[in-house]
Design an enzyme around this catalytic site. Structure first.
Site, short mmCIF file in Angstrom:
data_model
loop_
_atom_site.label_atom_id
_atom_site.label_comp_id
_atom_site.label_asym_id
_atom_site.label_seq_id
_atom_site.Cartn_x
_atom_site.Cartn_y
_atom_site.Cartn_z
N HIS A 96 0.83 -1.21 0.00
CA HIS A 96 0.00 0.00 0.00
C HIS A 96 0.86 1.26 0.00
O HIS A 96 0.61 2.20 -0.78
CB HIS A 96 -0.91 0.01 1.22
CG HIS A 96 -1.65 1.30 1.41
ND1 HIS A 96 -2.86 1.56 0.78
CD2 HIS A 96 -1.35 2.42 2.12
CE1 HIS A 96 -3.27 2.78 1.11
NE2 HIS A 96 -2.37 3.31 1.92
N GLU A 97 1.87 1.29 0.87
CA GLU A 97 2.73 2.47 0.93
C GLU A 97 3.51 2.65 -0.37
O GLU A 97 3.74 3.79 -0.82
CB GLU A 97 3.68 2.38 2.12
CG GLU A 97 2.99 2.34 3.48
CD GLU A 97 1.97 3.45 3.68
OE1 GLU A 97 2.14 4.54 3.09
OE2 GLU A 97 1.00 3.24 4.43
N HIS A 100 1.63 4.54 -2.95
CA HIS A 100 1.79 6.00 -2.92
C HIS A 100 3.04 6.43 -3.70
O HIS A 100 3.04 7.47 -4.37
CB HIS A 100 1.89 6.50 -1.48
CG HIS A 100 0.60 6.41 -0.72
ND1 HIS A 100 -0.57 6.97 -1.18
CD2 HIS A 100 0.30 5.83 0.47
CE1 HIS A 100 -1.54 6.74 -0.30
NE2 HIS A 100 -1.04 6.04 0.70
N HIS A 104 3.24 8.94 -6.88
CA HIS A 104 4.17 10.06 -6.99
C HIS A 104 4.95 9.99 -8.29
O HIS A 104 5.11 11.00 -9.00
CB HIS A 104 5.13 10.04 -5.79
CG HIS A 104 5.96 11.27 -5.67
ND1 HIS A 104 7.08 11.33 -4.86
CD2 HIS A 104 5.86 12.50 -6.25
CE1 HIS A 104 7.61 12.53 -4.95
NE2 HIS A 104 6.90 13.25 -5.78
#
Length: 228
Positions: A96-97, A100, A104
């Site tokens: 999940h991280e 991100h 980006h």
């Protein structure tokens, strides 16, 4: 005004339930070993490489559920349990991280919009509650301070709703990658999806809670103006 109090109590109760449910789910899935045997750190590094991202570092941070991606220094920050863990929960959080980080790298619109709000919010949050408190005390004299506080709080509410597509998209990217690469079997995938579903719901409740609080402050402001 009584309605605003009731909504606030309901949101608080739901928030407490979802937070409890989230922790219980992660505790449960932290006991289930990932069949492929990779740690959260290794999962994160693999997902970054698979997406052609080589300028993001994966580091460990203290605390529980403190995992986050920092676009400022391009780091995926994983709590120790996730960084070293080899469980389904660790894999879900790590992926999940990294979702991100992929956002980006691909200039995902909602993430860019959210990031552009952070500098203003970091300053506003330092003064907002004091301005609102002063506004409440001065409401019978002038509505201006409370109006300013409400405007600042409205921005934080917008931020909480902008966060929703960012978080859901990161989870969708993570789950799609997990399924595509086969790092988890079907049973483990379902567990990862369940864990991320409950994590996303905490952001939904936070946004609704922020909106309920905003409406309460607005009702105070409108009530004060009617009394002028």
């Amino acid at each position: 005004m009584a309605g605003a109090y009731l909504i606030g109590l309901i949101v608080m109760a739901v928030s407490m339930f979802i937070s409890w449910r989230l922790r219980s789910k992660f505790n449960e899935y932290s006991q289930v070993g990932l069949s492929i045997g990779l740690s959260g750190k290794e999962i994160a590094e693999k997902m970054l490489r698979d997406n052609g991202i080589y300028d993001v570092r994966v580091i460990s941070v203290e605390g529980q559920l403190t995992d986050h991606y920092n676009p400022a220094d391009k780091t995926v920050n994983l709590s120790n349990d996730v960084y070293y863990g080899r469980s389904v929960a660790a894999a879900a959080v790590a992926a999940h991280e990294c979702g991100h980080a992929v956002q980006h790298a691909t200039a995902y619109t909602w993430l860019q919009f959210r990031s552009s709000m952070v500098p203003f919010l970091s300053i506003a949050s330092s003064w907002m509650q004091w301005i609102i408190l002063a506004g409440i005390f001065l409401l019978n004299t002038t509505p201006i301070p409370l109006a300013i506080g409400v405007a600042l709080f409205a921005v934080t509410t917008v931020f909480s709703f902008v966060t929703l597509p960012v978080e859901y998209d990161a989870s969708n990217r993570a789950l799609a990658w997990i399924q595509r690469t086969g790092v988890a079997n079907n049973r483990e995938y379902d567990m990862a999806a369940d864990a991320l579903k409950w994590a996303a719901r905490t952001y939904v409740v936070a946004a609704i809670g922020s909106l309920a609080t905003l409406l309460y402050y607005v009702s105070l402001l409108m009530g004060g103006r009617r009394n002028d």
